[in-house]
Scaffold this active site. Structure first.
Site, PDB file in Angstrom:
ATOM      1  N   ASP A 139      67.498  46.044  35.611  1.00 46.12           N
ATOM      2  CA  ASP A 139      66.520  45.149  36.224  1.00 46.12           C
ATOM      3  C   ASP A 139      67.238  44.124  37.108  1.00 46.12           C
ATOM      4  O   ASP A 139      66.983  42.921  37.022  1.00 46.12           O
ATOM      5  CB  ASP A 139      65.671  44.454  35.150  1.00 46.12           C
ATOM      6  N   HIS A 182      64.718  37.170  26.947  1.00 46.44           N
ATOM      7  CA  HIS A 182      65.125  38.464  26.412  1.00 46.44           C
ATOM      8  C   HIS A 182      66.603  38.686  26.674  1.00 46.44           C
ATOM      9  O   HIS A 182      67.199  38.021  27.517  1.00 46.44           O
ATOM     10  CB  HIS A 182      64.317  39.585  27.075  1.00 46.44           C
ATOM     11  N   GLN A 249      64.906  45.569  27.876  1.00 43.17           N
ATOM     12  CA  GLN A 249      64.912  44.100  27.835  1.00 43.17           C
ATOM     13  C   GLN A 249      64.098  43.664  26.624  1.00 43.17           C
ATOM     14  O   GLN A 249      62.868  43.736  26.647  1.00 43.17           O
ATOM     15  CB  GLN A 249      64.308  43.525  29.128  1.00 43.17           C
ATOM     16  N   ARG A 279      67.968  28.438  36.495  1.00 44.55           N
ATOM     17  CA  ARG A 279      66.649  28.994  36.813  1.00 44.55           C
ATOM     18  C   ARG A 279      66.114  29.617  35.542  1.00 44.55           C
ATOM     19  O   ARG A 279      66.619  30.629  35.064  1.00 44.55           O
ATOM     20  CB  ARG A 279      66.783  30.040  37.921  1.00 44.55           C
ATOM     21  N   ASP A 281      64.201  31.746  33.542  1.00 40.87           N
ATOM     22  CA  ASP A 281      63.522  33.002  33.839  1.00 40.87           C
ATOM     23  C   ASP A 281      62.347  33.245  32.890  1.00 40.87           C
ATOM     24  O   ASP A 281      62.462  33.049  31.682  1.00 40.87           O
ATOM     25  CB  ASP A 281      64.537  34.150  33.681  1.00 40.87           C
ATOM     26  N   GLU A 323      60.488  29.316  36.429  1.00 42.71           N
ATOM     27  CA  GLU A 323      59.971  30.512  37.080  1.00 42.71           C
ATOM     28  C   GLU A 323      58.715  30.931  36.336  1.00 42.71           C
ATOM     29  O   GLU A 323      58.753  31.721  35.404  1.00 42.71           O
ATOM     30  CB  GLU A 323      60.986  31.667  37.062  1.00 42.71           C
ATOM     31  N   HIS A 387      63.345  37.518  45.543  1.00 46.65           N
ATOM     32  CA  HIS A 387      63.847  38.870  45.277  1.00 46.65           C
ATOM     33  C   HIS A 387      62.758  39.718  44.637  1.00 46.65           C
ATOM     34  O   HIS A 387      62.894  40.924  44.525  1.00 46.65           O
ATOM     35  CB  HIS A 387      65.051  38.798  44.331  1.00 46.65           C
ATOM     36  N   ASP A 388      61.695  39.064  44.149  1.00 43.40           N
ATOM     37  CA  ASP A 388      60.623  39.776  43.459  1.00 43.40           C
ATOM     38  C   ASP A 388      59.501  40.156  44.418  1.00 43.40           C
ATOM     39  O   ASP A 388      59.521  39.842  45.601  1.00 43.40           O
ATOM     40  CB  ASP A 388      60.069  38.906  42.328  1.00 43.40           C
ATOM     41  N   ARG A 504      60.902  46.766  44.473  1.00 42.27           N
ATOM     42  CA  ARG A 504      61.418  45.450  44.866  1.00 42.27           C
ATOM     43  C   ARG A 504      62.773  45.562  45.559  1.00 42.27           C
ATOM     44  O   ARG A 504      63.180  44.657  46.283  1.00 42.27           O
ATOM     45  CB  ARG A 504      61.546  44.526  43.646  1.00 42.27           C
TER      46      ARG A 504
HETATM   47  C1  GLC Z   1      61.909  37.426  36.357  1.00 41.91           C
HETATM   48  C2  GLC Z   1      62.729  37.992  37.482  1.00 41.91           C
HETATM   49  C3  GLC Z   1      62.426  39.429  37.655  1.00 41.91           C
HETATM   50  C4  GLC Z   1      62.686  40.134  36.356  1.00 41.91           C
HETATM   51  C5  GLC Z   1      61.956  39.472  35.192  1.00 41.91           C
HETATM   52  C6  GLC Z   1      62.482  39.936  33.882  1.00 41.91           C
HETATM   53  O1  GLC Z   1      60.569  37.457  36.620  1.00 41.91           O
HETATM   54  O2  GLC Z   1      62.471  37.274  38.654  1.00 41.91           O
HETATM   55  O3  GLC Z   1      63.171  39.985  38.696  1.00 41.91           O
HETATM   56  O4  GLC Z   1      62.256  41.450  36.472  1.00 41.91           O
HETATM   57  O5  GLC Z   1      62.151  38.093  35.173  1.00 41.91           O
HETATM   58  O6  GLC Z   1      63.683  39.282  33.556  1.00 41.91           O
HETATM   59  C1  GLC Z   2      55.425  39.267  36.510  1.00 39.83           C
HETATM   60  C2  GLC Z   2      55.874  38.083  35.793  1.00 39.83           C
HETATM   61  C3  GLC Z   2      56.856  37.307  36.607  1.00 39.83           C
HETATM   62  C4  GLC Z   2      57.918  38.214  37.196  1.00 39.83           C
HETATM   63  C5  GLC Z   2      57.350  39.402  37.847  1.00 39.83           C
HETATM   64  C6  GLC Z   2      58.454  40.322  38.232  1.00 39.83           C
HETATM   65  O1  GLC Z   2      54.630  38.894  37.569  1.00 39.83           O
HETATM   66  O2  GLC Z   2      54.791  37.251  35.480  1.00 39.83           O
HETATM   67  O3  GLC Z   2      57.443  36.356  35.803  1.00 39.83           O
HETATM   68  O4  GLC Z   2      58.629  37.527  38.164  1.00 39.83           O
HETATM   69  O5  GLC Z   2      56.488  40.044  36.973  1.00 39.83           O
HETATM   70  O6  GLC Z   2      57.980  41.292  39.096  1.00 39.83           O
END
Ligand code: GLC
Ligand code: GLC
Length: 630
Positions: A139, A182, A249, A279, A281, A323, A387-388, A504
């Site tokens: 991931d 996680h 995860q 950050r 997460d 986040e 990045h998402d 992504r």
């Molecule tokens: C956050 C990250 C995302 C990741 C997820 C799980 O949302 O931005 O890229 O997949 O957490 O850690």
């Molecule tokens: C979901 C989660 C967010 C994460 C994203 C990753 O939207 O809520 O935290 O960044 O998935 O794609």
């Protein structure tokens, strides 16, 4: 074994067991200041636990030890930040984000890029996850196998600490992820938990059969349905383990105070490497309770506040970035000086794209009018994309005020941005389409989503417009590095089996060397976008009105125009921002400006502008005007 009493006597008991507190005046003052918060959070989270007091003592001891080991340059930084607590709300702040491997190969390669980062004006650099993680799909590193070891293909922890110091020397704060919801299934804790090793059985949420998973899944949301249905995955021995994201995860069990203490140790370790912003997460997911969505529960906040209190003792200059990509009412709950001092602003991000697709700025305007305000001592991180994927996290009730149905509107936006909607200028990819719920999100770089990939005439203007909004609404504007030279989607991920299931990666391109090479050549899109964004960045840095978060709505009474003022602190006037999200020039009546002195100054073009007869905004045009009251 002992439980918690009142804060004052518990502080005495803790101090008896942690001798460093008596020896170090600064430490003692900080422990005294932070202890009431920490104690209160512990009482609510772990008050029923027979060992609550021992765990509380252990984390205070951890903080004391960590402070004892804190390198002098970081102690100096602590003192500087204490003297300038609003540092992250300055108009000089500018963030950048990149993957170490994709942008620079290794940590050493990244050091070599510092001159460019300085040229761009960065003061904040978020390096995407760089810790040891499983091979193949991890991931993007969000499955961490060790928080104390850097992925060996990128470098070492010592190199990371050196990089942090070098960045600090260049005025750039290092930001890394604290992926604390996680770990990967390969983390030592995970292996011990599955093996039933004493002390680790309760680190994760493992159930013998489907009874509890079924019960929880009645109310939880599916986050990565392409990977697995529901919130659990099955272990080879038949048991079920909580995994919100990918099957590798595994969510930690924060109801166990030993998990909190273990993660606090990892956090303090990172703080002493010179990381200045963590950050945080996936904050919404860290606490679970049966019968709820298991998102944004009150305990999630208590946990963050407890972690924050520990930093105030051991590494007080470190701040948290939240986040939370969730409903705006929930996003705001994570933001306070005692919890996360800064936060992504996913609503502004998503509505910027919404406005560009609809050519209607009203939802974005509404968000700026009523959802922009923040508590003192906090700031937004305003970004165009990350990045998402882009998720349409606006509130349905807000949309309903314009007669817009949230569900249908999200479908439209998804169709539009993946290029399925006739006439769309966007070239995005669908992410996590869920046929069962109709849910989906969108992947793509700024340039591809804005129309440059397709060759749409408005593409470059839209890139500039979207950044002009992020650069002018306050807080920390965050660039996805490479977007400043108009990098396009990278489809090479489709050929890599470890990545091909995750669109992504289209918006996580490799270092766009050609685009960077032509960044001074205005015959290229890269050169034109770079010149225009550089100009905006330069102006922002010299515009004190852009500091802080105060924003006064300015209604131009045209659906395609978004407007707001950023007042000067001394009350002398403001910077008026006007953005036309439409494809045609639009006139704004003189009467709209009647409260203002007709002589305004266009900061970007550096010329005088008269408001007496109204104003015309070009298609996708943005103005930053310094204005005074009439
Ligand atoms: C956050 C990250 C995302 C990741 C997820 C799980 O949302 O931005 O890229 O997949 O957490 O850690
Ligand atoms: C979901 C989660 C967010 C994460 C994203 C990753 O939207 O809520 O935290 O960044 O998935 O794609």
């Amino acid at each position: 074994m002992s439980s918690l009493g009142d804060a004052a006597s518990d502080l005495e008991r803790v101090a008896d067991r942690v001798p460093a507190i008596a020896r170090d005046d600064l430490l003692r003052a900080r422990v005294r200041a932070a202890f009431p918060t920490l104690h209160a959070r512990f009482a609510r989270l772990y008050g029923d636990h027979p060992d609550a007091f021992e765990h509380l003592t252990a984390v205070v001891e951890l903080a004391a030890t960590s402070w004892g080991e804190r390198p002098q340059p970081l102690r100096d930084l602590d003192a500087r930040r204490e003297a300038d607590p609003d540092w992250y709300a300055s108009e000089r702040m500018l963030g950048g984000v990149c993957y170490v491997d994709r942008y620079a190969g290794t940590l050493t390669g990244l050091r070599e890029r510092i001159p460019y980062l300085s040229e761009l004006g960065l003061t904040y650099l978020h390096l995407m996850p760089l810790f040891e993680c499983p091979e193949g799909n991890s991931d993007g590193g969000y499955a961490v196998s060790s928080y104390r070891r850097v992925d060996p293909t990128l470098g070492t922890m010592a190199e990371l600490a050196d990089l942090a110091a070098e960045l600090r020397g260049a005025g750039i704060s290092l930001v890394v992820d604290f992926i604390f919801n996680h770990t990967s299934n390969e983390h030592e804790w995970a292996r011990k938990a599955v093996a039933g090793e004493p002390g680790y059985e309760d680190f994760y949420l493992i159930f013998p059969d489907r009874t509890m998973p079924d019960a929880y899944e009645r109310t939880t949301r599916e986050i990565f349905p392409d990977d697995h249905a529901g919130s659990f995955v099955q272990l080879p021995d038949g048991r079920w383990i909580w995994a919100t994201f990918h099957h590798f995860q595994w969510d930690l069990n924060y109801a166990n105070p030993a998990v909190f203490a273990a993660m606090a140790g990892e956090m303090l370790f990172l703080a002493n490497q010179g990381v200045e912003v963590l950050r945080m997460d996936a904050v919404a997911f860290i606490w679970k309770r049966l019968g709820t969505a298991c998102e944004s529960l009150p305990e999630a906040h208590l946990l963050l506040q407890a972690f924050n209190a520990l930093l105030r003792i051991a590494a007080p200059s470190v701040i948290f970035k939240s986040e939370a990509i969730v409903h705006p009412d929930e996003v705001i709950e994570y933001i306070s000086p005692g919890e996360c001092q800064i936060s992504y602003n996913p609503l502004q991000m998503a509505l910027t794209w919404e406005a560009l697709a609809t050519r209607d700025g009203r939802m974005l305007q509404q968000a700026l009018d009523r959802r922009h305000a923040l508590p003192d001592g906090t700031a937004w991180v305003n970004y165009v994309r990350s990045h998402d994927d882009i998720g349409w996290t606006f509130a349905d009730e807000d949309a309903a005020e314009f007669g817009i149905d949230g569900y249908a509107h999200r479908r439209f936006l998804n169709d539009f941005y993946v290029g399925r909607f006739p006439g769309s200028f966007a070239r995005g990819a669908a992410f996590q389409e869920n046929p069962r719920t109709g849910d989906a999100r969108v992947a793509g770089t700024t340039a591809s989503l804005a129309g440059i990939e397709l060759g749409d005439d408005g593409g470059e203007d839209r890139v500039v417009l979207a950044h002009a909004i992020a650069l002018s609404t306050g807080g920390i504007p965050l660039l996805y590095l490479g977007d400043e030279v108009a990098q396009l989607n990278d489809y090479s991920y489709r050929d890599d089996p470890a990545l091909s299931g995750d669109s992504r990666w289209a918006n996580r391109p490799w270092y766009p060397a050609d685009a960077y090479a032509s960044r001074f050549d205005e015959a290229t899109p890269a050169g034109r976008v770079f010149a225009r964004l550089s100009r905006l960045i330069d102006v922002r840095r010299r515009t004190p009105e852009f500091a802080g978060n105060e924003l006064v709505p300015f209604h131009a009474h045209r659906d395609e125009v978004v407007g707001f003022q950023r007042p000067a602190i001394d009350g002398s006037g403001a910077v008026l921002v006007l953005a036309n999200v439409g494809d045609h020039p639009v006139g704004i009546d003189a009467v709209t400006f009647s409260g203002l002195d007709p002589a305004a100054h266009d900061l970007v073009a550096d010329r005088e502008v008269g408001l007496a007869t109204g104003l015309e905004l070009s298609a996708h045009g943005v103005l930053w005007l310094r204005v005074r009251p009439a």
